[in-house]
Each structure stands twice: as C-alpha cells, then as structure tokens.
Scaffold this active site. Structure first.
Site, PDB file in Angstrom:
ATOM      1  N   THR A  16       1.332   6.873   8.592  1.00 15.53           N
ATOM      2  CA  THR A  16       2.401   6.433   7.692  1.00 15.53           C
ATOM      3  C   THR A  16       3.721   7.089   8.093  1.00 15.53           C
ATOM      4  OG1 THR A  16       3.294   6.905   5.487  1.00 15.53           O
ATOM      5  CG2 THR A  16       1.288   8.048   6.064  1.00 15.53           C
ATOM      6  N   LYS A  69      -2.819  12.494   6.486  1.00 13.95           N
ATOM      7  CA  LYS A  69      -2.481  11.613   7.599  1.00 13.95           C
ATOM      8  C   LYS A  69      -1.943  12.417   8.794  1.00 13.95           C
ATOM      9  CE  LYS A  69      -2.565   7.504   6.644  1.00 13.95           C
ATOM     10  NZ  LYS A  69      -3.706   6.546   6.609  1.00 13.95           N
ATOM     11  N   SER A 113       3.156  14.958   0.274  1.00 16.62           N
ATOM     12  CA  SER A 113       2.050  14.924  -0.710  1.00 16.62           C
ATOM     13  C   SER A 113       0.779  15.334   0.027  1.00 16.62           C
ATOM     14  CB  SER A 113       1.872  13.514  -1.296  1.00 16.62           C
ATOM     15  OG  SER A 113       1.245  12.668  -0.336  1.00 16.62           O
ATOM     16  N   TYR A 165      -1.846  13.616   0.176  1.00 14.42           N
ATOM     17  CA  TYR A 165      -2.254  12.418   0.918  1.00 14.42           C
ATOM     18  C   TYR A 165      -1.539  12.357   2.268  1.00 14.42           C
ATOM     19  CZ  TYR A 165      -1.217   7.705   2.599  1.00 14.42           C
ATOM     20  OH  TYR A 165      -0.990   6.614   3.408  1.00 14.42           O
ATOM     21  N   HIS A 166      -0.199  12.534   2.244  1.00 16.01           N
ATOM     22  CA  HIS A 166       0.536  12.416   3.508  1.00 16.01           C
ATOM     23  C   HIS A 166       0.123  13.509   4.493  1.00 16.01           C
ATOM     24  CE1 HIS A 166       3.227   9.796   1.015  1.00 16.01           C
ATOM     25  NE2 HIS A 166       3.237   9.118   2.144  1.00 16.01           N
TER      26      HIS A 166
HETATM   27  N1  LIG Z   1      -0.138  -0.428   2.103  1.00 14.51           N
HETATM   28  C1  LIG Z   1       0.876   0.298   2.543  1.00 14.51           C
HETATM   29  O1  LIG Z   1       2.036   0.170   2.107  1.00 14.51           O
HETATM   30  C2  LIG Z   1       0.633   1.312   3.639  1.00 14.51           C
HETATM   31  C3  LIG Z   1       1.757   1.947   4.218  1.00 14.51           C
HETATM   32  C4  LIG Z   1       1.541   2.887   5.223  1.00 14.51           C
HETATM   33  C5  LIG Z   1       0.265   3.182   5.640  1.00 14.51           C
HETATM   34  N2  LIG Z   1      -0.808   2.558   5.047  1.00 14.51           N
HETATM   35  C6  LIG Z   1      -2.145   2.920   5.512  1.00 14.51           C
HETATM   36  O2  LIG Z   1      -2.852   1.725   5.823  1.00 14.51           O
HETATM   37  C7  LIG Z   1      -4.244   1.893   5.528  1.00 14.51           C
HETATM   38  C8  LIG Z   1      -4.717   0.754   4.641  1.00 14.51           C
HETATM   39  O3  LIG Z   1      -3.908   0.724   3.468  1.00 14.51           O
HETATM   40  P1  LIG Z   1      -4.166  -0.314   2.300  1.00 14.51           P
HETATM   41  O4  LIG Z   1      -2.897  -0.418   1.532  1.00 14.51           O
HETATM   42  O5  LIG Z   1      -4.821  -1.518   2.841  1.00 14.51           O
HETATM   43  O6  LIG Z   1      -5.193   0.525   1.395  1.00 14.51           O
HETATM   44  P2  LIG Z   1      -6.542   0.050   0.690  1.00 14.51           P
HETATM   45  O7  LIG Z   1      -6.964   1.176  -0.189  1.00 14.51           O
HETATM   46  O8  LIG Z   1      -6.346  -1.276   0.033  1.00 14.51           O
HETATM   47  O9  LIG Z   1      -7.548  -0.131   1.901  1.00 14.51           O
HETATM   48  C9  LIG Z   1      -8.361   0.892   2.390  1.00 14.51           C
HETATM   49  C10 LIG Z   1      -9.804   0.427   2.334  1.00 14.51           C
HETATM   50  O10 LIG Z   1     -10.599   1.433   2.928  1.00 14.51           O
HETATM   51  C11 LIG Z   1     -11.735   1.689   2.120  1.00 14.51           C
HETATM   52  N3  LIG Z   1     -12.117   3.095   2.338  1.00 14.51           N
HETATM   53  C12 LIG Z   1     -11.420   4.213   2.016  1.00 14.51           C
HETATM   54  N4  LIG Z   1     -12.077   5.310   2.407  1.00 14.51           N
HETATM   55  C13 LIG Z   1     -13.212   4.871   3.012  1.00 14.51           C
HETATM   56  C14 LIG Z   1     -14.297   5.532   3.640  1.00 14.51           C
HETATM   57  N5  LIG Z   1     -14.388   6.862   3.699  1.00 14.51           N
HETATM   58  N6  LIG Z   1     -15.279   4.773   4.194  1.00 14.51           N
HETATM   59  C15 LIG Z   1     -15.222   3.421   4.128  1.00 14.51           C
HETATM   60  N7  LIG Z   1     -14.237   2.743   3.513  1.00 14.51           N
HETATM   61  C16 LIG Z   1     -13.242   3.469   2.972  1.00 14.51           C
HETATM   62  C17 LIG Z   1     -11.294   1.393   0.703  1.00 14.51           C
HETATM   63  O11 LIG Z   1     -12.384   1.030  -0.126  1.00 14.51           O
HETATM   64  C18 LIG Z   1     -10.285   0.262   0.893  1.00 14.51           C
HETATM   65  O12 LIG Z   1     -10.908  -1.011   0.735  1.00 14.51           O
HETATM   66  C19 LIG Z   1      -4.389   3.275   4.888  1.00 14.51           C
HETATM   67  O13 LIG Z   1      -4.816   4.180   5.879  1.00 14.51           O
HETATM   68  C20 LIG Z   1      -2.971   3.608   4.452  1.00 14.51           C
HETATM   69  O14 LIG Z   1      -2.768   4.993   4.458  1.00 14.51           O
HETATM   70  C21 LIG Z   1      -0.646   1.636   4.062  1.00 14.51           C
END
Ligand SMILES: NC(=O)c1ccc[n+]([C@@H]2O[C@H](COP(=O)([O-])OP(=O)(O)OC[C@H]3O[C@@H](n4cnc5c(N)ncnc54)[C@H](O)[C@@H]3O)[C@@H](O)[C@H]2O)c1
Length: 383
Positions: A144, A185, A179, A181-182
């Site tokens: 991120t 990452k 955070s 969380y960050h």
């Molecule tokens: N959506 C955004 O704006 C955004 C921005 C920057 C980075 N990201 C990154 O993109 C990725 C996906 O984001 P998203 O918005 O689709 O989130 P999301 O939570 O909708 O998708 C993540 C999926 O991974 C699954 N998951 C989590 N931990 C798991 C594990 N240990 N084993 C198996 N499955 C697991 C969850 O059930 C979920 O369905 C994340 O890594 C997030 O940090 C998202």
C-alpha cells in the site's frame, strides 16, 4: 497464464478473477472467507449485496466456461497452501489475502496482534510455499502507498539513490507507516525483497493507492462487495454511501490530507499489466499504483457534485480526526513504472463517482439500516 489469486473472495480478488478470466487466463484461488466475518464483527454489511462463495463459483463457471479452482484455505495453514500450489502449478501468484484495515488494527492489542500475525505470517508461509512448489512463478504482492507515510520528500517507486558520507547506494526508500496494519505491509515488503535475494524468487510489490468503485453485473452473483463501515469502508466508497442515505460526509480533521487514489477498473488494468509483464528471476521490483493525488476534501466535493446530478442534497461536516496523521503535508509520489508498461487511466473520477451513486441508490435501505456504523469510533490515541 495460470493465475492463483490468494484472497479471491475479497473486494479486489473477486473482481480480478473475473477480469483475468475474461482475458483468457486460467484462474485458481484461495480465501479463508475472513472479510465476511470482519465486516459482520463491525456490525455492518456490504452495501452491494453479495452471495455465498459457492453461488459465486457456480456463476463464475457459467459465465467464463472454465471453473475457478477455489479452495477455502488460510494462508497461515502452510501444509494446505503447499498442496494447493503444488497441484495448481501457477505462473503467477497474486497475493491479496490480508486484513486491509488500519482502524481494525488500531482497536486494541488483540486486533493489532491478529492483523500482524495474519498478514506477516501468511506472507511468510506463501514465500516458503512458492520456494518449494513453484519457484519460477511471479509473485504480485499487494502493498500500500500507506507504507511510505507522508515524508517531506517526493516518493520514488520503492528505491532511491542516496549519498551519505561521500558514498552512494540504491536503498529501499524509508517506510513511515501510520497504523499497525500499515506496518504489517512494511514487514511484508522487506520479507518479499529478502526472499527474492535469498532464493531467486521474482516479485512485484504493488504500493497501491486507495481504491474506489463498484463492480456490478446483471447477474448479481458476480457483484463484488463494497463496504462502508468505519473499518472496512475506504474514504470515497464511504462518502458515496453517506450521500445516498442523506448522512453528511465526514472528512477527518481538516480534510486536507493528500493521498493517492485509483478506481477499481484502473486497479484491474494495472494488476493485469504487472501480471502479464513479469519480473525477472531474482528481481524484486516496486510499482506505485495510483492514478491521482487528491485531498479528502476534494473527494467530498466530488461526491457532493455527483449527488446533485441525482437530486441528493449532500452536506459535508468535518469530524475531529480519530487518527494520528499530518493534515498539511507534501505529497508527490512517482508512478511511472505502470505507465511505461502501458497503463492508460480509464473513466475520470467524477464519472466513476456518478456510476457508484447510481449502483448504490437501489441499496440505500440496507445502508441506512447500518448508518451508525459509518461514524468513526476507533481512536489512534486513547488519551
Ligand atoms: N482496497 C483498497 O483500497 C486497497 C488499497 C491498497 C492496498 N490494498 C491491499 O489489497 C489487498 C486486497 O484488498 P481488498 O480491499 O480486496 O481486501 P479484502 O479484505 O476485500 O480482500 C482480502 C481477502 O483475503 C482474505 N484473507 C485475508 N487473510 C487471509 C488469510 N490469512 N488466508 C486466506 N485468505 C485471507 C479475506 O477473507 C478477503 O476475502 C490487501 O492486501 C490490501 O492491503 C487494498
């Protein structure tokens, strides 16, 4: 290509599976279905209704011919993950399977601990499984832009040239996450970089901006989720939900914080470019994936203007900032790598926001039923 999507049931993952299948790629995937439970824990629901995963998979098979070879699997279950990768033999592994919420990680120790274990151990488990079962596959790992924080310097794509005491080197650009969380990452990024140097894995670490947008189909089983609760709703998605129920938009603090953003459609285009143009063996490369830099107030104004087109009177009410973050700061990230590979931004943001409001209006009652979940209650500092 054979693409294995870890996190295939999530906001990005479910969309990406469809986008890649439409381009003729063969899709495998895993998800522990944790996101569904986290949003329930926050007392909320996806604004856009979604169906159980078995119904999603049935729809996928009907629409794309090839089934999605899906496993309900936690990445931290290393033995099961090894079997999955050994059987699927991917060319590409896209790692989206992490808990993506800063507020969720800031709730208390159990949540901070969970997010770090889930994300950092899950990534380590995946790196070892790739080493042992598909060492030639390309890892596309979602990081991120929040890893960098808001330094008073322009932000390069992962690395920068630095001169110190008369010597020069190319070093990872400092990470200053805001955070727990960050920080998870950030740890991931260092682990992926190390695994490339250690074992010759190939990886693209995507520093993604905040994603906005709906993904709706005439077959609603293909819809992706869109959350609006304080932990799992991202700023613009939340603002659109507030607009359709007549709740004032709530920028935090002065609303002058700057961030990188991109639409869901642009995120799909960028991830596809990374997937179809793999890193070389042993290479760890970093892409800053964003389309525009805007302030939170800019987002609120965009939603207000789009709301007017639908006859919605949209109010904006600044909130005391629950986070610890700079509100007036420099922010100029580079994002050349994806453009060099051919990224051409699609619809402009005001059009995407109008489409979002149109998609959300039929679901205003389900959002209104959970309206209290939009207000921030998680505070970064408790005193
Ligand atoms: N959506 C955004 O704006 C955004 C921005 C920057 C980075 N990201 C990154 O993109 C990725 C996906 O984001 P998203 O918005 O689709 O989130 P999301 O939570 O909708 O998708 C993540 C999926 O991974 C699954 N998951 C989590 N931990 C798991 C594990 N240990 N084993 C198996 N499955 C697991 C969850 O059930 C979920 O369905 C994340 O890594 C997030 O940090 C998202």
């Amino acid at each position: 290509m054979r693409v294995f999507i870890a996190g295939a049931d999530g906001y990005l993952g479910w969309t990406l599976a469809q986008h890649l299948a439409r381009k003729g790629h063969v899709i495998g995937g895993a998800d522990a279905l944790l996101r569904r439970g986290w949003v329930e824990e926050m007392g909320s629901v996806s604004a856009i209704p979604i169906v159980p995963v078995d119904e999603r998979l049935a729809a996928f098979g009907e629409h794309f011919g090839e089934p999605l070879r899906f496993l309900e699997l936690n990445l931290c279950d290393h033995a099961a993950l090894c079997v999955a990768l050994a059987e699927f033999q991917p060319d590409v592994v896209v790692h989206l399977a992490e808990c993506p919420s800063a507020p969720y990680s800031m709730m208390d120790f159990p949540h901070a601990d969970f997010v770090q274990r889930n994300n950092v151990s899950g990534t380590l488990s995946l790196l070892f499984a790739m080493r042992d079962h598909c060492p030639k596959a390309h890892l596309v790992k979602l990081g991120t832009m929040g890893e960098y924080g808001t330094p008073n310097l322009d932000i390069p794509e992962g690395f920068f040239e630095v001169e110190y005491r008369g010597r020069r080197d190319r070093l990872p650009f400092p990470r200053q996450a805001g955070s727990w969380y960050h920080w998870s990452k950030v740890f991931d990024s260092h682990h992926v970089d190390f695994a490339c140097r250690l074992w010759g894995l190939r990886a693209t670490d995507v520093m993604q901006g905040v994603v906005y947008g709906t993904w709706c189909d005439t077959d609603m089983r293909l819809n992706t989720r869109l959350d609006f609760d304080e932990a799992f709703g991202t700023a613009l998605n939340r603002f659109c939900c507030q607009a359709v129920i007549g709740q004032p938009l709530m920028p935090y603090g002065k609303g002058t914080q700057l961030r990188g953003f991109l639409s869901l459609a642009d995120s799909m285009q960028c991830l596809t470019l990374a997937i179809e143009n793999p890193a070389a063996a042993g290479e760890y490369r970093v892409f800053n994936q964003l389309r525009e830099v805007l302030s939170i107030n800019d987002l609120a104004q965009l939603v207000r203007a789009a709301g007017q087109d639908f006859g919605l009177a949209v109010e904006i009410k600044l909130q005391n900032n629950p986070r610890v973050e700079a509100e007036a700061h420099h922010y100029r990230p580079d994002s050349q790598h994806l453009r060099a590979l051919g990224f051409e931004p699609s619809l402009p943001i005001d059009e995407v926001v109008r489409n979002m409001i149109a998609d959300l209006l039929p679901h205003r009652d389900r959002i209104a039923d959970h309206a209290e979940r939009l207000a921030p209650t998680v505070r970064w500092r408790t005193s």
